[in-house]
Scaffold this active site. Structure first.
Site, PDB file in Angstrom:
ATOM      1  N   LYS A  80      33.285 -23.523   3.872  1.00  8.17           N
ATOM      2  CA  LYS A  80      32.321 -24.640   3.871  1.00  8.17           C
ATOM      3  C   LYS A  80      32.712 -25.598   4.969  1.00  8.17           C
ATOM      4  CE  LYS A  80      28.781 -26.660   2.072  1.00  8.17           C
ATOM      5  NZ  LYS A  80      28.199 -26.615   3.434  1.00  8.17           N
ATOM      6  N   LYS A  90      39.898 -30.830   1.925  1.00  9.23           N
ATOM      7  CA  LYS A  90      38.904 -31.686   1.267  1.00  9.23           C
ATOM      8  C   LYS A  90      38.250 -30.978   0.071  1.00  9.23           C
ATOM      9  CE  LYS A  90      36.645 -34.419   4.214  1.00  9.23           C
ATOM     10  NZ  LYS A  90      35.606 -34.960   5.112  1.00  9.23           N
ATOM     11  N   LYS A  99      34.578 -24.361   9.877  1.00  5.39           N
ATOM     12  CA  LYS A  99      33.922 -25.282  10.811  1.00  5.39           C
ATOM     13  C   LYS A  99      33.414 -24.450  11.981  1.00  5.39           C
ATOM     14  CE  LYS A  99      33.349 -29.836  11.141  1.00  5.39           C
ATOM     15  NZ  LYS A  99      33.267 -30.832  10.060  1.00  5.39           N
ATOM     16  N   THR A 126      27.809 -39.705   1.243  1.00  2.00           N
ATOM     17  CA  THR A 126      29.150 -40.045   1.746  1.00  2.00           C
ATOM     18  C   THR A 126      29.421 -41.536   1.559  1.00  2.00           C
ATOM     19  OG1 THR A 126      29.005 -38.212   3.271  1.00  2.00           O
ATOM     20  CG2 THR A 126      30.713 -39.825   3.713  1.00  2.00           C
ATOM     21  N   ASN A 184      24.934 -43.872   8.656  1.00  3.70           N
ATOM     22  CA  ASN A 184      24.785 -43.257   7.334  1.00  3.70           C
ATOM     23  C   ASN A 184      25.839 -43.723   6.348  1.00  3.70           C
ATOM     24  OD1 ASN A 184      22.701 -41.533   7.313  1.00  3.70           O
ATOM     25  ND2 ASN A 184      23.828 -39.787   8.130  1.00  3.70           N
ATOM     26  N   SER A 219      26.719 -31.439  -0.863  1.00  2.00           N
ATOM     27  CA  SER A 219      26.438 -30.133  -0.244  1.00  2.00           C
ATOM     28  C   SER A 219      26.695 -29.015  -1.250  1.00  2.00           C
ATOM     29  CB  SER A 219      27.341 -29.905   0.969  1.00  2.00           C
ATOM     30  OG  SER A 219      26.738 -30.433   2.119  1.00  2.00           O
TER      31      SER A 219
HETATM   32  P1  NAD Z   1      26.233 -42.243  12.207  1.00  2.00           P
HETATM   33  O1  NAD Z   1      25.986 -41.645  13.534  1.00  2.00           O
HETATM   34  O2  NAD Z   1      25.123 -42.384  11.227  1.00  2.00           O
HETATM   35  O3  NAD Z   1      26.852 -43.728  12.392  1.00  2.00           O
HETATM   36  C1  NAD Z   1      27.943 -43.959  13.231  1.00  2.00           C
HETATM   37  C2  NAD Z   1      28.104 -45.474  13.379  1.00  2.00           C
HETATM   38  O4  NAD Z   1      29.255 -45.715  14.164  1.00  2.00           O
HETATM   39  C3  NAD Z   1      26.950 -46.138  14.098  1.00  2.00           C
HETATM   40  O5  NAD Z   1      26.652 -47.389  13.482  1.00  2.00           O
HETATM   41  C4  NAD Z   1      27.490 -46.376  15.498  1.00  2.00           C
HETATM   42  O6  NAD Z   1      26.876 -47.480  16.142  1.00  2.00           O
HETATM   43  C5  NAD Z   1      28.927 -46.647  15.181  1.00  2.00           C
HETATM   44  N1  NAD Z   1      29.786 -46.502  16.363  1.00  2.00           N
HETATM   45  C6  NAD Z   1      29.734 -45.538  17.321  1.00  2.00           C
HETATM   46  N2  NAD Z   1      30.642 -45.778  18.277  1.00  2.00           N
HETATM   47  C7  NAD Z   1      31.290 -46.910  17.899  1.00  2.00           C
HETATM   48  C8  NAD Z   1      32.345 -47.661  18.480  1.00  2.00           C
HETATM   49  N3  NAD Z   1      32.906 -47.310  19.635  1.00  2.00           N
HETATM   50  N4  NAD Z   1      32.778 -48.759  17.811  1.00  2.00           N
HETATM   51  C9  NAD Z   1      32.220 -49.140  16.645  1.00  2.00           C
HETATM   52  N5  NAD Z   1      31.209 -48.460  16.060  1.00  2.00           N
HETATM   53  C10 NAD Z   1      30.756 -47.366  16.678  1.00  2.00           C
HETATM   54  O7  NAD Z   1      27.458 -41.419  11.588  1.00  2.00           O
HETATM   55  P2  NAD Z   1      27.869 -41.294  10.067  1.00  2.00           P
HETATM   56  O8  NAD Z   1      27.197 -40.110   9.487  1.00  2.00           O
HETATM   57  O9  NAD Z   1      27.737 -42.627   9.424  1.00  2.00           O
HETATM   58  O10 NAD Z   1      29.413 -40.903  10.219  1.00  2.00           O
HETATM   59  C11 NAD Z   1      30.400 -41.905  10.470  1.00  2.00           C
HETATM   60  C12 NAD Z   1      31.773 -41.282  10.344  1.00  2.00           C
HETATM   61  O11 NAD Z   1      31.918 -40.704   9.043  1.00  2.00           O
HETATM   62  C13 NAD Z   1      32.096 -40.139  11.317  1.00  2.00           C
HETATM   63  O12 NAD Z   1      33.459 -40.197  11.615  1.00  2.00           O
HETATM   64  C14 NAD Z   1      31.823 -38.889  10.512  1.00  2.00           C
HETATM   65  O13 NAD Z   1      32.567 -37.785  10.974  1.00  2.00           O
HETATM   66  C15 NAD Z   1      32.317 -39.337   9.151  1.00  2.00           C
HETATM   67  N6  NAD Z   1      31.749 -38.562   8.049  1.00  2.00           N
HETATM   68  C16 NAD Z   1      30.410 -38.527   7.848  1.00  2.00           C
HETATM   69  C17 NAD Z   1      29.906 -37.784   6.789  1.00  2.00           C
HETATM   70  C18 NAD Z   1      28.432 -37.750   6.505  1.00  2.00           C
HETATM   71  O14 NAD Z   1      28.048 -37.122   5.498  1.00  2.00           O
HETATM   72  N7  NAD Z   1      27.588 -38.404   7.265  1.00  2.00           N
HETATM   73  C19 NAD Z   1      30.767 -37.073   5.932  1.00  2.00           C
HETATM   74  C20 NAD Z   1      32.150 -37.150   6.167  1.00  2.00           C
HETATM   75  C21 NAD Z   1      32.630 -37.902   7.224  1.00  2.00           C
END
Ligand code: NAD
Length: 423
Positions: free
Chosen positions: A76, A100, A112, A196, A227, A355
């Protein structure tokens, strides 16, 4: 140091994973003898992905799918489209998925995939052709019982729909359970997008309660307002906390009275960022880490909490919404300063948990309401943080080490019970 011929000294992501495994090995008693199974991926596939571009030329892209562990069930993990994707990174990301899924006790291993491409440089038709050819190249190792991809950086629910359609064409029937993170009308799950952020909130509440940290009026700083960050901020604000500092790619805003989160969310959606929001004052990017706060939620990027930031951070609790936001040496400082970190492998596992629910619903062809999803999600997240907390108390270690001990014990116990074929 890795003893794999295809891993080199510069491959830091994989070496970081190996270091994390070394750190927990002393806690594994007789399961230690099986530890090597985690130090190499079960299966590594590198594929050439040729596509015809819109101008008629042919371009080749490098694609990967790594199944780090299949011991506890199908692989996964997401699929990343990014110009820096490489084997070492995909291997490390797949290994972290193994950890995880085991911490959450989901019946999955870790995997992955990725393509070394900047998706922004492709037209929608080129992106679709790339996805379909990549799917066809990896199709014999994926499937609902084998390995179930999902979105990651640079991919989204449309890409998942193309993967599902291409895989199904090869099978001669519709196989919704081959990927998760699909559109809802194609077998996707309600609640997936917010899962998340919700998981960050739920594990955060549980941790705060154990630390006697009251959420009412607690000061929260959130890095990343997408998100994950925005949903976590919304839920904390609804529970009476004050989200005093928010940073995204466009700005860092501070207001000691706490932001109106729904208003900030609407603004950020319309303006593609928080810059220019009329409430609060703009502060510098670095000042984010200095503001007075009780809870810090890094939910944007990896490698954000450096040694220096760890020395000055005022938070009592850190909730890792992002993957890998804290450097290992910063972790040691935070520990010595008595700051609790709920690690990424627990804190942001809400996405992979829903998921899992999506996969279960696809297999049963029976779909749950968003309320049912959220209730099940909360239950598994609370169980996971409590399991990790108990382990940390037992061994007097950090929650990160405890999560790795818990996961490695589950994986290696399964490995031990299965034995080694042919014996
Ligand atoms: P997203 O693209 O929806 O949001 C990312 C946010 O980070 C945005 O607000 C963006 O403006 C901000 N950002 C980008 N560059 C930046 C910087 N240099 N400084 C400050 N802020 C910055 O992404 P997401 O889905 O919210 O994911 C965020 C993190 O969580 C990532 O590391 C992702 O790998 C991790 N994550 C997400 C999920 C998921 O289900 N979406 C699950 C596990 C982990």
């Amino acid at each position: 140091m890795s003893n794999l011929s295809y891993i080199h000294e510069k491959d830091t992501a994989w070496l970081t994973f190996l270091e994390q495994i070394e750190r927990v090995t002393p806690y594994l008693s007789d399961l230690k003898e099986h530890i090597d199974v985690l130090k190499r991926p079960k299966r590594t596939l590198i594929v050439d992905v040729p596509i015809v571009m819109d101008d008629g030329t042919i371009r080749h892209f490098e694609g990967y799918r790594v199944q780090h562990s299949l011991t506890r069930g199908p692989g996964k993990g997401g699929i990343r489209y990014h110009p820096d994707v490489n084997l070492n990174e995909v291997m490390a990301l797949s290994a972290w998925m193994t950890i995880k899924t085991a911490v959450l006790n989901l019946p999955f291993g870790g995997a992955k995939g990725g393509i070394r491409v900047d998706p922004k440089t492709l037209s929608p038709r080129e992106l679709e052709r790339l996805t379909r050819r990549y799917t066809s190249e990896i199709s014999y190792i994926i499937g609902p019982q084998k390995d179930i991809p999902a979105p990651d950086v640079g991919t989204n629910q449309n890409v998942m729909a193309w993967i599902m359609d291409t895989y199904s064409s090869g099978q001669g029937h519709t196989v919704t359970g081959v990927v998760t993170g699909k559109p809802v009308h194609l077998g996707g799950s309600l609640g997936r997008v917010k899962a998340t952020g919700r998981g960050v909130f739920v594990t955060g509440l549980e941790a705060a309660q154990k630390l006697n940290l009251h959420i009412q009026n607690a000061k929260i700083a959130v890095q990343g307002f997408g998100n994950v960050g925005a949903e976590a901020a919304r839920l904390f604000a609804e529970s009476g906390a004050k989200v005093v500092c928010v940073q995204d790619h466009s700005a860092t805003l501070y207001d000691s009275n706490g932001f109106d989160i729904p208003a900030l969310q609407s603004y950020a959606e319309i303006h593609s960022g928080i810059a220019g929001f009329p409430q609060g004052k703009k502060i510098s990017t670095d000042d984010f880490w200095q503001v007075e706060m009780d809870i810090c939620i890094p939910a944007a990027l990896e490698g954000q909490i450096t040694l220096e930031r760890a020395q000055n951070l005022q938070a009592k609790l850190i909730l890792e919404g992002a993957n890998g936001p804290t450097y290992p040496e910063a972790d040691d400082i935070l520990k010595s300063r008595g700051i609790t970190v709920v690690p990424d492998v627990v804190c942001n596992a809400g996405g992979v948990t829903v998921s899992y629910f999506e996969w279960v619903q696809d297999m049963a062809s029976y779909f749950w309401s968003e309320d049912e999803i959220n209730q099940r999600l909360d239950k598994l997240m609370i169980q996971a943080i409590n399991d990790v907390w108990t382990m940390a108390e037992q061994h007097q270690c950090t929650l990160r080490t405890a999560a790795y001990i818990l996961a490695c014990r589950r994986i290696l116990t399964a490995r031990k019970e299965r034995g080694v074929f042919p014996g």
